[in-house]
Design an enzyme around this catalytic site. Structure first.
Site, PDB file in Angstrom:
ATOM      1  N   LYS A  87       0.858  -1.176  -0.080  1.00  0.00           N
ATOM      2  CA  LYS A  87      -0.117   0.052  -0.205  1.00  0.00           C
ATOM      3  C   LYS A  87       0.956   1.097  -0.003  1.00  0.00           C
ATOM      4  CE  LYS A  87      -3.782  -2.683   2.071  1.00  0.00           C
ATOM      5  NZ  LYS A  87      -4.241  -3.301   3.324  1.00  0.00           N
ATOM      6  N   GLN A 142      -4.309  -1.813   9.568  1.00  0.00           N
ATOM      7  CA  GLN A 142      -4.216  -3.067   8.900  1.00  0.00           C
ATOM      8  C   GLN A 142      -4.696  -4.046   9.700  1.00  0.00           C
ATOM      9  OE1 GLN A 142      -3.013  -3.786   5.581  1.00  0.00           O
ATOM     10  NE2 GLN A 142      -3.904  -5.711   6.045  1.00  0.00           N
ATOM     11  N   ASP A 198     -10.716   2.950   4.314  1.00  0.00           N
ATOM     12  CA  ASP A 198     -10.873   1.580   4.462  1.00  0.00           C
ATOM     13  C   ASP A 198     -12.345   1.197   4.412  1.00  0.00           C
ATOM     14  OD1 ASP A 198      -9.228  -0.550   4.039  1.00  0.00           O
ATOM     15  OD2 ASP A 198      -8.588  -0.666   5.934  1.00  0.00           O
TER      16      ASP A 198
END
Ligand code: NAP
Length: 298
Positions: A54, A98, A121
């Protein structure tokens, strides 16, 4: 029948090119460079690989990226404190925590600490809630589910009235992708570990999305001929023929499935690249929205 391959790499590349252009335009118009902060807690090897990918994507597309890594024994307060400080940092437009977090960390509380306007997200309960409600729009759609939908769209798969089956009901993949399919007028069945006669349920699917985390679990005999199959799974299985001794496979048994399906995503090279591309798209959108907010408050 041999299925048409849905090339996630190529479709993701198209998205990335558009994002890179958007980054240049935003910088020229406002001087703002979109910024993504990643937060990794602990030493999960797969998570570390995803976070690196990412960050690399940010650099390639002209975005600013900051990686934070806390030890596995970080406290709840430390994690939330960091999230809150990123929340108030104007150079950061998107925050990516994450998952999974270590077991002692309350994931819900951490995700709630991400300001909704930086929730690239799309996991904040307000964003998920809006996704589930009619005529409401989330600020951000979760990246993997959004990527699955784009793969189907780009392949010309019709949604309206289609029987869609999603195998898996996780917060990050199964449930949000089912909500997106409903929004597009598909008739959706969500299957899970307690589903009776899963093979029969799957065989009714015109669109089959599989996110179980079980290697090569869905086999060709469970697929309706001509169906579009999206394999979200990423599993490492032993393979002595490889230098590393392992290879990646999906949750679908590709070899048998491709003989029955009409369309299918490979693993790797299907959903994976889309997840990162959609994250970049959301981060650009977050940066653009921040300039609109700034203008309104001035
Ligand atoms: P998860 O949270 O473990 O959820 C798995 C889901 O599968 C659960 O809902 C579970 O049902 C269901 N399931 C498990 N065994 C089953 C069975 N025998 N029959 C039917 N359903 C079953 O997994 P996840 O986070 O959604 O991830 C799923 C897969 O996608 C993993 O391989 C992961 O690595 C991959 N993934 C890939 C990406 C990407 O970018 N490509 C992103 C995220 C995840 P219950 O709810 O009943 O337990």
């Amino acid at each position: 029948m041999t299925a048409q391959l849905i090339d996630g790499k190529a479709i993701a590349e198209k998205v990335r090119r558009q994002v890179a252009e958007g980054v240049v335009q935003l910088r020229m118009a406002t001087g703002i460079q979109p910024g993504l902060a990643t937060l990794l807690v602990g030493d999960n090897t797969a998570s570390a690989t995803y976070v690196r990918a990412k960050q690399k994507a940010c650099e390639e597309l002209g975005m600013h990226s900051v990686g934070h890594h806390l030890p596995a024994d970080a406290t709840q307060d430390q994690v939330e404190e960091l999230v809150r400080s990123l929340g108030s940092n104007p150079a950061i437009h998107g925050i990516l925590v994450q998952l999974p977090l270590p077991g002692h960390i309350n994931e819900e509380a951490v995700l709630n600490a991400v300001p909704i306007e930086k929730d690239v997200d799309g996991f904040h309960p307000v964003n998920i809630g809006r996704l589930a409600m009619k005529n409401r729009k989330p600020l951000f759609v979760p990246c993997t589910p959004a990527g699955c939908m784009m793969l189907l769209e780009e392949s010309g798969i019709p949604f309206k009235g289609a029987n869609a089956v999603v195998v898996g009901r996780s917060n990050i993949v199964g449930m949000p992708v089912a909500l997106l399919l409903v929004q597009r007028d598909a008739t959706v069945t969500i299957a899970h570990s307690r589903t009776r006669d899963l093979a029969d349920v799957c065989r009714r699917a015109d669109i089959l999305i599989v996110a179980t985390g079980k290697a090569q679990f869905i086999t060709g005999d469970m697929i309706k001929p001509g169906a579009a199959v999206i394999d979200v799974g990423i599993n490492s299985v032993p393979d002595p023929s490889k230098k590393s001794g392992a290879r990646l496979v999906g949750d679908v048994d590709f070899e048998s499935a491709k003989e029955v399906a009409g369309w299918i995503t490979p693993v790797p090279g299907g959903v994976g690249p889309m997840t990162i591309a959609m994250l970049m798209k959301n981060t650009l959108a977050a940066a653009k929205a921040s300039t609109d907010r700034k203008r309104i408050s001035e």
